[in-house]
Design a protein around this motif. Sequence first.
Motif, short mmCIF file in Angstrom:
data_model
loop_
_atom_site.label_atom_id
_atom_site.label_comp_id
_atom_site.label_asym_id
_atom_site.label_seq_id
_atom_site.Cartn_x
_atom_site.Cartn_y
_atom_site.Cartn_z
N TRP A 4 22.08 17.00 66.24
CA TRP A 4 22.38 18.01 67.27
C TRP A 4 21.10 18.26 68.05
O TRP A 4 20.09 18.68 67.50
CB TRP A 4 22.89 19.32 66.63
CG TRP A 4 23.31 20.33 67.67
CD1 TRP A 4 22.60 21.44 68.05
CD2 TRP A 4 24.52 20.34 68.44
NE1 TRP A 4 23.31 22.12 69.03
CE2 TRP A 4 24.49 21.47 69.29
CE3 TRP A 4 25.63 19.50 68.50
CZ2 TRP A 4 25.51 21.79 70.18
CZ3 TRP A 4 26.66 19.80 69.39
CH2 TRP A 4 26.59 20.94 70.21
N GLN A 34 15.18 23.18 66.39
CA GLN A 34 15.44 22.45 65.14
C GLN A 34 14.87 21.03 65.32
O GLN A 34 15.10 20.39 66.35
CB GLN A 34 16.93 22.34 64.86
CG GLN A 34 17.63 23.68 64.66
CD GLN A 34 19.10 23.51 64.28
OE1 GLN A 34 19.52 23.90 63.21
NE2 GLN A 34 19.88 22.92 65.16
N LYS A 55 21.65 19.13 62.67
CA LYS A 55 22.73 18.27 62.15
C LYS A 55 24.03 18.52 62.89
O LYS A 55 24.42 19.67 63.12
CB LYS A 55 22.99 18.56 60.67
CG LYS A 55 21.80 18.34 59.77
CD LYS A 55 22.21 18.35 58.31
CE LYS A 55 22.72 19.69 57.85
NZ LYS A 55 22.98 19.75 56.40
N GLY A 56 24.73 17.45 63.23
CA GLY A 56 26.07 17.55 63.78
C GLY A 56 27.08 17.07 62.75
O GLY A 56 26.71 16.72 61.62
N ARG A 57 28.34 17.06 63.11
CA ARG A 57 29.38 16.55 62.22
C ARG A 57 29.26 15.03 62.11
O ARG A 57 28.64 14.39 62.93
CB ARG A 57 30.76 16.95 62.74
CG ARG A 57 30.97 18.46 62.76
CD ARG A 57 32.35 18.85 63.24
NE ARG A 57 33.38 18.36 62.35
CZ ARG A 57 34.26 17.41 62.67
NH1 ARG A 57 34.26 16.87 63.88
NH2 ARG A 57 35.16 17.01 61.80
N LYS A 99 31.33 19.20 76.23
CA LYS A 99 31.05 19.99 75.03
C LYS A 99 29.94 21.00 75.25
O LYS A 99 28.82 20.65 75.62
CB LYS A 99 30.68 19.02 73.90
CG LYS A 99 30.46 19.69 72.57
CD LYS A 99 30.69 18.72 71.45
CE LYS A 99 30.15 19.24 70.15
NZ LYS A 99 30.51 18.38 69.02
N SER A 142 16.73 22.28 60.09
CA SER A 142 18.13 22.63 60.38
C SER A 142 18.40 24.02 59.83
O SER A 142 18.09 24.29 58.65
CB SER A 142 19.05 21.60 59.69
OG SER A 142 20.31 22.16 59.43
N THR A 143 18.98 24.89 60.64
CA THR A 143 19.28 26.25 60.14
C THR A 143 20.32 26.19 59.02
O THR A 143 20.32 27.02 58.12
CB THR A 143 19.77 27.17 61.27
OG1 THR A 143 20.88 26.54 61.94
CG2 THR A 143 18.67 27.48 62.27
N ASN A 144 21.22 25.18 59.05
CA ASN A 144 22.18 25.05 57.95
C ASN A 144 21.45 24.74 56.64
O ASN A 144 21.78 25.28 55.58
CB ASN A 144 23.19 23.92 58.24
CG ASN A 144 24.43 24.43 58.95
OD1 ASN A 144 24.37 25.38 59.70
ND2 ASN A 144 25.56 23.76 58.73
N GLY A 160 29.06 23.25 69.31
CA GLY A 160 29.57 22.53 68.13
C GLY A 160 29.40 23.38 66.88
O GLY A 160 28.51 24.24 66.82
N ILE A 161 30.27 23.15 65.93
CA ILE A 161 30.27 23.94 64.69
C ILE A 161 30.24 23.01 63.49
O ILE A 161 30.96 22.01 63.45
CB ILE A 161 31.52 24.85 64.66
CG1 ILE A 161 31.37 25.93 65.74
CG2 ILE A 161 31.75 25.47 63.30
CD1 ILE A 161 32.65 26.49 66.24
N VAL A 167 26.40 27.14 63.99
CA VAL A 167 26.89 27.09 65.37
C VAL A 167 25.74 26.69 66.29
O VAL A 167 24.66 27.29 66.23
CB VAL A 167 27.43 28.47 65.83
CG1 VAL A 167 28.03 28.37 67.24
CG2 VAL A 167 28.47 29.00 64.86
N GLY A 168 25.97 25.69 67.12
CA GLY A 168 24.98 25.30 68.12
C GLY A 168 25.59 25.45 69.50
O GLY A 168 26.68 24.94 69.76
C1 BTN Z 1 28.91 19.14 65.94
O1 BTN Z 1 29.57 19.42 66.94
O2 BTN Z 1 28.72 17.97 65.61
C2 BTN Z 1 28.35 20.26 65.13
C3 BTN Z 1 27.02 20.74 65.64
C4 BTN Z 1 26.47 21.91 64.86
C5 BTN Z 1 25.09 22.27 65.30
C6 BTN Z 1 24.59 23.53 64.65
S1 BTN Z 1 23.05 24.10 65.33
C7 BTN Z 1 22.91 25.26 64.07
C8 BTN Z 1 23.35 24.59 62.79
N1 BTN Z 1 22.25 23.85 62.20
C9 BTN Z 1 22.45 22.54 62.20
O3 BTN Z 1 21.66 21.68 61.76
N2 BTN Z 1 23.65 22.26 62.75
C10 BTN Z 1 24.34 23.47 63.15
#
Ligand code: BTN
Length: 262
Positions: free
Chosen positions: A67, A56, A60-62, A125, A32-34, A128-129, A147-148
């Motif tokens: 993601w 990735q 990860k998403g919210r 969609k 995950s870049t986060n 996602g952020i 940001v994805g």
């Molecule tokens: C969402 O809408 O649930 C949020 C999605 C966010 C995805 C991005 S991709 C780059 C960054 N790294 C991750 O693991 N998640 C975010």
Amino acid sequence: MFQDPLDTVFLVENTKTRRLGARWVFEKETPSTNDLARQLANEQAPEGTVVIAEAQSKGKGRQGRSWNSPAQGGLYLSILLYPPTTQETVPFLTLLAGVAAVNALKDCCEASLKWPNDLLVQHKKLCGILCEYLPDTTPGPAAVIGVGINVHQNISDFPQELQETATSLLMEAGRHIPRTTIAHRLVIALDQEYGELLNSGSPQLIRKWSERSQMFGKEVTLTQGPRTVQGVVKRLDSQGRLVLETSQGEEAFSAGETSLKK
Ligand code: BTN
């Protein structure tokens, strides 16, 4: 998937910004870049470090979701920041990233914002952020904006469970837009909005976010843990909370998932 490797040299040499892009980290694949940005914060990477991966493995998403991040299918980008007044600034980073993403994509499609921060095109969609606050980094607290953006996917490229709800720039613009172009515009737009937030404060950001959303006046269902609330969207308040008119009167929400009635 369409082959579209990032032009990393172009990005490093041509992305003219004030704060973002102090360092660029490109990975072929990372979980995950986060998470990588978080690791870099612990190694005292500079403010404005940009992390981009071609794929990735555990995007990860919210709300603990994943993601979908196929190689070169989308843009997966995270920015590391050390906001000066962390407590006040962090809640606004999510809104800021949404405004920047809509601006960065405006030549490709007309996306609108769904609180807290999805970019939708016709209810589907596109982007996602995920913003994360890192209170324990040294020398001070940090934040990561992730940001994805779905770029090159056809509908059949999405997993079955996303096919009703997801879209991509290819599907909306009808052509393959290079991810380098999107990354370049996005980092410039994030830099611009972050600068404006630091210089002018949040009222301007709330106004910009509101102008890019079609939620106002619409009925939504908001889910917050076990609680589900129905209401009509009135406004964002000065703290970036979503104000709903419910059967009990007005209530402001600082977190949750919203779904709009079509
Ligand atoms: C969402 O809408 O649930 C949020 C999605 C966010 C995805 C991005 S991709 C780059 C960054 N790294 C991750 O693991 N998640 C975010």
